[in-house]
Design a protein around this motif. Structure first.
Motif, PDB file in Angstrom:
ATOM      1  N   ASN A  48       5.499   7.052 -40.087  1.00  0.00           N
ATOM      2  CA  ASN A  48       6.041   6.981 -41.441  1.00  0.00           C
ATOM      3  C   ASN A  48       5.967   5.566 -42.002  1.00  0.00           C
ATOM      4  O   ASN A  48       5.635   5.363 -43.178  1.00  0.00           O
ATOM      5  CB  ASN A  48       7.501   7.466 -41.443  1.00  0.00           C
ATOM      6  N   ALA A  49       6.278   4.577 -41.164  1.00  0.00           N
ATOM      7  CA  ALA A  49       6.229   3.190 -41.621  1.00  0.00           C
ATOM      8  C   ALA A  49       4.798   2.770 -41.944  1.00  0.00           C
ATOM      9  O   ALA A  49       4.548   2.090 -42.954  1.00  0.00           O
ATOM     10  CB  ALA A  49       6.825   2.269 -40.563  1.00  0.00           C
ATOM     11  N   LEU A  50       3.846   3.182 -41.102  1.00  0.00           N
ATOM     12  CA  LEU A  50       2.441   2.848 -41.362  1.00  0.00           C
ATOM     13  C   LEU A  50       1.961   3.478 -42.659  1.00  0.00           C
ATOM     14  O   LEU A  50       1.302   2.824 -43.482  1.00  0.00           O
ATOM     15  CB  LEU A  50       1.577   3.315 -40.190  1.00  0.00           C
ATOM     16  N   HIS A  51       2.316   4.730 -42.869  1.00  0.00           N
ATOM     17  CA  HIS A  51       1.876   5.430 -44.076  1.00  0.00           C
ATOM     18  C   HIS A  51       2.503   4.832 -45.338  1.00  0.00           C
ATOM     19  O   HIS A  51       1.976   5.034 -46.436  1.00  0.00           O
ATOM     20  CB  HIS A  51       2.227   6.920 -43.985  1.00  0.00           C
ATOM     21  N   ALA A  52       3.601   4.115 -45.169  1.00  0.00           N
ATOM     22  CA  ALA A  52       4.279   3.515 -46.318  1.00  0.00           C
ATOM     23  C   ALA A  52       3.758   2.120 -46.663  1.00  0.00           C
ATOM     24  O   ALA A  52       4.156   1.558 -47.692  1.00  0.00           O
ATOM     25  CB  ALA A  52       5.785   3.449 -46.056  1.00  0.00           C
ATOM     26  N   VAL A  53       2.885   1.554 -45.829  1.00  0.00           N
ATOM     27  CA  VAL A  53       2.341   0.225 -46.125  1.00  0.00           C
ATOM     28  C   VAL A  53       1.537   0.293 -47.421  1.00  0.00           C
ATOM     29  O   VAL A  53       0.753   1.226 -47.641  1.00  0.00           O
ATOM     30  CB  VAL A  53       1.464  -0.276 -44.958  1.00  0.00           C
ATOM     31  N   ASP A  54       1.716  -0.680 -48.264  1.00  0.00           N
ATOM     32  CA  ASP A  54       1.071  -0.698 -49.578  1.00  0.00           C
ATOM     33  C   ASP A  54      -0.452  -0.751 -49.438  1.00  0.00           C
ATOM     34  O   ASP A  54      -1.002  -1.633 -48.769  1.00  0.00           O
ATOM     35  CB  ASP A  54       1.565  -1.929 -50.345  1.00  0.00           C
ATOM     36  N   THR A  55      -1.132   0.192 -50.053  1.00  0.00           N
ATOM     37  CA  THR A  55      -2.594   0.203 -50.045  1.00  0.00           C
ATOM     38  C   THR A  55      -3.183  -0.675 -51.141  1.00  0.00           C
ATOM     39  O   THR A  55      -4.405  -0.835 -51.213  1.00  0.00           O
ATOM     40  CB  THR A  55      -3.131   1.629 -50.231  1.00  0.00           C
ATOM     41  N   TRP A  78      -2.372   4.188 -45.523  1.00  0.00           N
ATOM     42  CA  TRP A  78      -2.833   3.572 -44.288  1.00  0.00           C
ATOM     43  C   TRP A  78      -2.589   4.540 -43.132  1.00  0.00           C
ATOM     44  O   TRP A  78      -1.508   5.120 -43.008  1.00  0.00           O
ATOM     45  CB  TRP A  78      -2.095   2.260 -44.025  1.00  0.00           C
ATOM     46  N   ILE A  79      -3.599   4.729 -42.284  1.00  0.00           N
ATOM     47  CA  ILE A  79      -3.505   5.654 -41.156  1.00  0.00           C
ATOM     48  C   ILE A  79      -4.027   4.965 -39.901  1.00  0.00           C
ATOM     49  O   ILE A  79      -4.842   4.045 -39.969  1.00  0.00           O
ATOM     50  CB  ILE A  79      -4.322   6.940 -41.419  1.00  0.00           C
ATOM     51  N   HIS A  80      -3.537   5.421 -38.750  1.00  0.00           N
ATOM     52  CA  HIS A  80      -4.060   4.922 -37.477  1.00  0.00           C
ATOM     53  C   HIS A  80      -5.345   5.648 -37.114  1.00  0.00           C
ATOM     54  O   HIS A  80      -6.329   5.036 -36.707  1.00  0.00           O
ATOM     55  CB  HIS A  80      -3.013   5.094 -36.367  1.00  0.00           C
ATOM     56  N   ALA A  81      -5.344   6.966 -37.204  1.00  0.00           N
ATOM     57  CA  ALA A  81      -6.516   7.831 -37.053  1.00  0.00           C
ATOM     58  C   ALA A  81      -6.981   8.009 -35.613  1.00  0.00           C
ATOM     59  O   ALA A  81      -7.988   8.685 -35.379  1.00  0.00           O
ATOM     60  CB  ALA A  81      -7.688   7.344 -37.917  1.00  0.00           C
ATOM     61  N   ASP A  82      -6.264   7.448 -34.630  1.00  0.00           N
ATOM     62  CA  ASP A  82      -6.659   7.663 -33.232  1.00  0.00           C
ATOM     63  C   ASP A  82      -5.421   7.652 -32.346  1.00  0.00           C
ATOM     64  O   ASP A  82      -5.379   6.946 -31.322  1.00  0.00           O
ATOM     65  CB  ASP A  82      -7.654   6.596 -32.781  1.00  0.00           C
ATOM     66  N   LEU A  83      -4.431   8.430 -32.714  1.00  0.00           N
ATOM     67  CA  LEU A  83      -3.188   8.464 -31.941  1.00  0.00           C
ATOM     68  C   LEU A  83      -3.362   9.383 -30.731  1.00  0.00           C
ATOM     69  O   LEU A  83      -2.811  10.473 -30.645  1.00  0.00           O
ATOM     70  CB  LEU A  83      -2.029   8.921 -32.830  1.00  0.00           C
ATOM     71  N   ARG A 139      -7.359   2.581 -41.081  1.00  0.00           N
ATOM     72  CA  ARG A 139      -8.058   2.611 -42.373  1.00  0.00           C
ATOM     73  C   ARG A 139      -7.162   3.282 -43.403  1.00  0.00           C
ATOM     74  O   ARG A 139      -6.028   3.661 -43.087  1.00  0.00           O
ATOM     75  CB  ARG A 139      -9.353   3.409 -42.237  1.00  0.00           C
ATOM     76  N   ILE A 140      -7.659   3.465 -44.588  1.00  0.00           N
ATOM     77  CA  ILE A 140      -6.954   4.207 -45.625  1.00  0.00           C
ATOM     78  C   ILE A 140      -7.573   5.602 -45.714  1.00  0.00           C
ATOM     79  O   ILE A 140      -8.791   5.752 -45.767  1.00  0.00           O
ATOM     80  CB  ILE A 140      -7.044   3.470 -46.973  1.00  0.00           C
ATOM     81  N   GLY A 141      -6.712   6.627 -45.707  1.00  0.00           N
ATOM     82  CA  GLY A 141      -7.220   7.988 -45.748  1.00  0.00           C
ATOM     83  C   GLY A 141      -6.095   8.998 -45.795  1.00  0.00           C
ATOM     84  O   GLY A 141      -4.956   8.692 -46.162  1.00  0.00           O
ATOM     85  N   ASP A 142      -6.414  10.232 -45.386  1.00  0.00           N
ATOM     86  CA  ASP A 142      -5.461  11.333 -45.403  1.00  0.00           C
ATOM     87  C   ASP A 142      -4.520  11.220 -44.204  1.00  0.00           C
ATOM     88  O   ASP A 142      -4.970  11.281 -43.056  1.00  0.00           O
ATOM     89  CB  ASP A 142      -6.230  12.655 -45.350  1.00  0.00           C
ATOM     90  N   PRO A 143      -3.210  11.078 -44.419  1.00  0.00           N
ATOM     91  CA  PRO A 143      -2.274  10.936 -43.298  1.00  0.00           C
ATOM     92  C   PRO A 143      -2.259  12.117 -42.338  1.00  0.00           C
ATOM     93  O   PRO A 143      -1.702  11.998 -41.240  1.00  0.00           O
ATOM     94  CB  PRO A 143      -0.918  10.780 -43.992  1.00  0.00           C
ATOM     95  N   ALA A 144      -2.843  13.242 -42.711  1.00  0.00           N
ATOM     96  CA  ALA A 144      -2.847  14.406 -41.816  1.00  0.00           C
ATOM     97  C   ALA A 144      -3.487  14.089 -40.469  1.00  0.00           C
ATOM     98  O   ALA A 144      -3.129  14.699 -39.451  1.00  0.00           O
ATOM     99  CB  ALA A 144      -3.576  15.573 -42.484  1.00  0.00           C
ATOM    100  N   VAL A 145      -4.413  13.143 -40.429  1.00  0.00           N
ATOM    101  CA  VAL A 145      -5.095  12.830 -39.174  1.00  0.00           C
ATOM    102  C   VAL A 145      -4.118  12.285 -38.135  1.00  0.00           C
ATOM    103  O   VAL A 145      -4.351  12.425 -36.929  1.00  0.00           O
ATOM    104  CB  VAL A 145      -6.262  11.848 -39.429  1.00  0.00           C
TER     105      VAL A 145
END
Length: 297
Positions: free
Chosen positions: A134-141, A197-202, A224-230
């Motif tokens: 949640n914190a990562l997804h909230a980082v300003d893009t 912002w997403i990690h994409a390799d959890l 990277r920046i993308g769909d948080p669903a990943v």
């Protein structure tokens, strides 16, 4: 056993010489190869406080240099904004004798990669991981959007690839049922909100625990920046049904996002299983775990 046809093996003596030439302040510190089930980098510990990361498929191509520099920039960007430790960049290595590409230097983070069987409170672990996500997804893009390729872009662009991987895996898993799940994921509505912002390799190997608690998230090369669903992939590649539901509640995702996350978990696992089944048993076992969870969910 080599995982990639173009893999370059680098030894401790070469690493020590590169360090001595490029980082003389660390000359003489012991270099120890680290056993890793990762698929991207060879890891070496330098003394007690430093880890060196050497891409297994090095290149002088500008794209690889840009990716490694972006990884370090992203680490600096997100570190003060997330509740868990992430890798701290300490240096950037250049090609040299015995190794034909750039490499990176980070501060060592103590801990062990997560094993769900050794976590006493897996629900608490799921909440801690959701707090990081949640914190990562909230980082300003800062108004930027994803480039639409790779993880975090649209699922449907990977349809042909997933179908090929399913065809290669018919002897390894129930590909008929997995194909139906994949089709259902493709039918999920696309994201209608701004990218994040997403990690994409959890993956489990990228989550470090200390004393049974989640302590750090590592391997930021896919940030990277993308769909948080990943970033829902741990729901299936690690968590059991109860903690999976806890993770979903803590993230507050809707049905469409959950289905896209399911699709990303399937894509990663069905690609990894046939590729690593003979060369990386840990990665293959994680893929099997993920696919079994998807089939039971």
């Amino acid at each position: 056993m080599r995982m990639h046809a173009d893999q370059v093996d680098v030894g401790a003596e070469v690493v020590a010489a590169l360090v001595a030439a490029q980082f003389p302040q660390w000359r003489g510190r012991p270099v120890s190869p680290l056993r890793s089930h990762g698929t991207v980098n060879a890891l070496f510990r330098l003394g007690d406080e430093i880890v060196l990361r050497f891409p297994l498929q090095p290149s002088l191509d500008a794209d690889l240099r840009a990716e490694l520099l972006a990884e370090q920039d992203n680490a600096r960007r997100i570190a003060p904004r997330v509740p868990l430790a992430v890798p701290e960049p300490l240096g950037f290595g250049e090609p040299g004798d015995g190794y034909p590409g750039p490499w990176t230097v980070y501060r060592w983070i103590p801990g062990e990669t997560v094993d769900a069987r050794r976590i006493g409170d897996l629900d608490g672990f799921a909440r801690d991981l959701a707090g990081f996500v949640n914190a990562l997804h909230a980082v300003d893009t800062e108004g930027r959007t994803g480039h639409g390729r790779g993880r975090g872009g649209p699922l449907h662009v990977h349809d042909d690839y997933v179908r090929r991987c399913l065809a290669e895996s018919h002897h390894l898993t129930d590909t008929t049922r997995l194909a139906r799940i994949w089709t259902r994921c493709l039918d999920a509505p696309p994201r209608d909100a701004a990218d994040a912002w997403i990690h994409a390799d959890l993956m489990p190997g990228n989550l470090l625990v200390r004393h049974g608690r989640l302590a750090a998230v590592i391997d930021l090369e896919t940030v990277r920046i993308g769909d948080p669903a990943v970033d829902l992939m741990p729901a299936w590649n690690l968590l059991t049904p109860g903690p999976r539901a806890t993770y979903r509640r803590a993230l507050g995702v809707d049905d469409a996002t959950w289905e896209r996350g399911r699709g990303w978990a399937l894509l990663q696992a069905i690609a990894a299983l046939p590729y690593y089944v003979d060369t990386n048993p840990v990665m293959a076992d994680t893929a099997r775990h993920t696919l079994d969870a998807l089939l039971r969910d």
